[in-house]
Design a protein around this motif. Structure first.
Motif, PDB file in Angstrom:
ATOM      1  N   ALA A  72       0.820  -1.207   0.000  1.00 15.01           N
ATOM      2  CA  ALA A  72       0.000   0.000   0.000  1.00 15.01           C
ATOM      3  C   ALA A  72       0.853   1.255   0.000  1.00 15.01           C
ATOM      4  N   GLY A  73       0.201   2.347  -0.330  1.00 19.26           N
ATOM      5  CA  GLY A  73       0.832   3.651  -0.234  1.00 19.26           C
ATOM      6  C   GLY A  73       2.009   3.842  -1.159  1.00 19.26           C
ATOM      7  N   ARG A  74       2.977   4.552  -0.681  1.00 16.11           N
ATOM      8  CA  ARG A  74       4.153   4.925  -1.466  1.00 16.11           C
ATOM      9  C   ARG A  74       4.924   3.706  -1.965  1.00 16.11           C
ATOM     10  N   ASN A  75       5.031   2.672  -1.162  1.00 15.48           N
ATOM     11  CA  ASN A  75       5.745   1.467  -1.585  1.00 15.48           C
ATOM     12  C   ASN A  75       5.134   0.876  -2.849  1.00 15.48           C
ATOM     13  N   GLY A  76       3.831   0.767  -2.885  1.00 11.80           N
ATOM     14  CA  GLY A  76       3.153   0.244  -4.069  1.00 11.80           C
ATOM     15  C   GLY A  76       3.364   1.133  -5.273  1.00 11.80           C
ATOM     16  N   ASP A  77       3.342   2.455  -5.054  1.00 13.95           N
ATOM     17  CA  ASP A  77       3.563   3.399  -6.152  1.00 13.95           C
ATOM     18  C   ASP A  77       4.965   3.254  -6.731  1.00 13.95           C
ATOM     19  N   VAL A  78       5.960   3.108  -5.864  1.00 16.78           N
ATOM     20  CA  VAL A  78       7.353   2.974  -6.317  1.00 16.78           C
ATOM     21  C   VAL A  78       7.527   1.668  -7.093  1.00 16.78           C
ATOM     22  N   ILE A  79       6.999   0.565  -6.575  1.00 16.73           N
ATOM     23  CA  ILE A  79       7.124  -0.716  -7.262  1.00 16.73           C
ATOM     24  C   ILE A  79       6.438  -0.652  -8.618  1.00 16.73           C
ATOM     25  N   THR A  80       5.245  -0.080  -8.675  1.00 19.68           N
ATOM     26  CA  THR A  80       4.524   0.042  -9.938  1.00 19.68           C
ATOM     27  C   THR A  80       5.309   0.895 -10.930  1.00 19.68           C
ATOM     28  N   HIS A  81       5.858   2.021 -10.471  1.00 14.16           N
ATOM     29  CA  HIS A  81       6.644   2.886 -11.350  1.00 14.16           C
ATOM     30  C   HIS A  81       7.856   2.142 -11.904  1.00 14.16           C
ATOM     31  N   LEU A  82       8.583   1.448 -11.040  1.00  2.26           N
ATOM     32  CA  LEU A  82       9.769   0.721 -11.492  1.00  2.26           C
ATOM     33  C   LEU A  82       9.402  -0.394 -12.462  1.00  2.26           C
ATOM     34  N   ASN A  83       8.307  -1.079 -12.212  1.00  2.00           N
ATOM     35  CA  ASN A  83       7.863  -2.130 -13.118  1.00  2.00           C
ATOM     36  C   ASN A  83       7.493  -1.550 -14.477  1.00  2.00           C
ATOM     37  N   ASN A  84       6.779  -0.429 -14.490  1.00  5.82           N
ATOM     38  CA  ASN A  84       6.418   0.221 -15.746  1.00  5.82           C
ATOM     39  C   ASN A  84       7.658   0.685 -16.499  1.00  5.82           C
ATOM     40  N   ARG A  85       8.626   1.216 -15.785  1.00  4.19           N
ATOM     41  CA  ARG A  85       9.875   1.668 -16.401  1.00  4.19           C
ATOM     42  C   ARG A  85      10.633   0.482 -17.014  1.00  4.19           C
ATOM     43  N   HIS A  86      10.644  -0.621 -16.300  1.00  9.16           N
ATOM     44  CA  HIS A  86      11.283  -1.847 -16.793  1.00  9.16           C
ATOM     45  C   HIS A  86      10.633  -2.293 -18.110  1.00  9.16           C
ATOM     46  N   ILE A  87       9.305  -2.316 -18.140  1.00  7.37           N
ATOM     47  CA  ILE A  87       8.574  -2.717 -19.348  1.00  7.37           C
ATOM     48  C   ILE A  87       8.896  -1.762 -20.494  1.00  7.37           C
ATOM     49  N   PHE A  88       8.893  -0.450 -20.218  1.00  4.42           N
ATOM     50  CA  PHE A  88       9.202   0.552 -21.242  1.00  4.42           C
ATOM     51  C   PHE A  88      10.595   0.333 -21.812  1.00  4.42           C
ATOM     52  N   LEU A  89      11.576   0.117 -20.949  1.00  2.00           N
ATOM     53  CA  LEU A  89      12.956  -0.060 -21.402  1.00  2.00           C
ATOM     54  C   LEU A  89      13.123  -1.348 -22.200  1.00  2.00           C
ATOM     55  N   GLU A  90      12.436  -2.410 -21.813  1.00  2.00           N
ATOM     56  CA  GLU A  90      12.495  -3.651 -22.595  1.00  2.00           C
ATOM     57  C   GLU A  90      11.930  -3.440 -23.991  1.00  2.00           C
ATOM     58  N   GLU A  91      10.818  -2.710 -24.081  1.00  2.00           N
ATOM     59  CA  GLU A  91      10.228  -2.426 -25.394  1.00  2.00           C
ATOM     60  C   GLU A  91      11.172  -1.569 -26.237  1.00  2.00           C
ATOM     61  N   LYS A  92      11.818  -0.613 -25.615  1.00  2.00           N
ATOM     62  CA  LYS A  92      12.760   0.248 -26.334  1.00  2.00           C
ATOM     63  C   LYS A  92      13.955  -0.555 -26.843  1.00  2.00           C
ATOM     64  N   ILE A  93      14.463  -1.459 -26.031  1.00  2.00           N
ATOM     65  CA  ILE A  93      15.571  -2.326 -26.451  1.00  2.00           C
ATOM     66  C   ILE A  93      15.149  -3.166 -27.653  1.00  2.00           C
ATOM     67  N   ASN A  94      13.946  -3.741 -27.594  1.00  2.00           N
ATOM     68  CA  ASN A  94      13.459  -4.553 -28.717  1.00  2.00           C
ATOM     69  C   ASN A  94      13.372  -3.738 -29.998  1.00  2.00           C
ATOM     70  N   LEU A  95      12.870  -2.505 -29.915  1.00  4.25           N
ATOM     71  CA  LEU A  95      12.796  -1.643 -31.102  1.00  4.25           C
ATOM     72  C   LEU A  95      14.183  -1.329 -31.643  1.00  4.25           C
ATOM     73  N   LEU A  96      15.121  -1.028 -30.765  1.00  3.09           N
ATOM     74  CA  LEU A  96      16.481  -0.730 -31.197  1.00  3.09           C
ATOM     75  C   LEU A  96      17.144  -1.949 -31.835  1.00  3.09           C
TER      76      LEU A  96
END
Length: 100
Positions: free
Chosen positions: A60-84
């Protein structure tokens, strides 16, 4: 309905499905439950859960927000690597065609 069974051999809980198999632990990476562990059994031929039980309390709270943000960033970076990697392959193919 699935039941929670505890072993008399020790304090650890054993999560047993109606099918008789011990449920396995997995980790959720959904936006609602990032990093949260759960037990489930996939023995049902329809791939539906015969058994499902959360192991962790909800993040809950900030911890959940941080984990969600990091997970989303991870997904974004994986997609960017695949495109490159795809662009690199196309460029390498173009270079191979022009050098012949």
């Amino acid at each position: 309905m699935a039941t929670l069974s505890t072993s008399s051999a020790g304090p650890a809980a054993r999560f047993i499905c109606d099918c008789g198999n011990r449920a396995k632990m997995y980790k959720s990476w959904s936006l609602k439950n990032p990093g949260r562990r759960f037990y489930t059994c996939f023995q049902n031929p329809d791939n539906r859960y015969d058994y499902f039980e959360w192991y962790d309390v909800e993040v809950a709270g900030r911890n959940g927000d941080v984990i969600t943000h990091l997970n989303n960033r991870h997904i974004f970076l994986e997609e960017k690597i695949n495109l490159l990697e795809e662009k690199t392959t196309v460029l390498e193919q173009d270079i191979g065609k022009t050098s012949k």
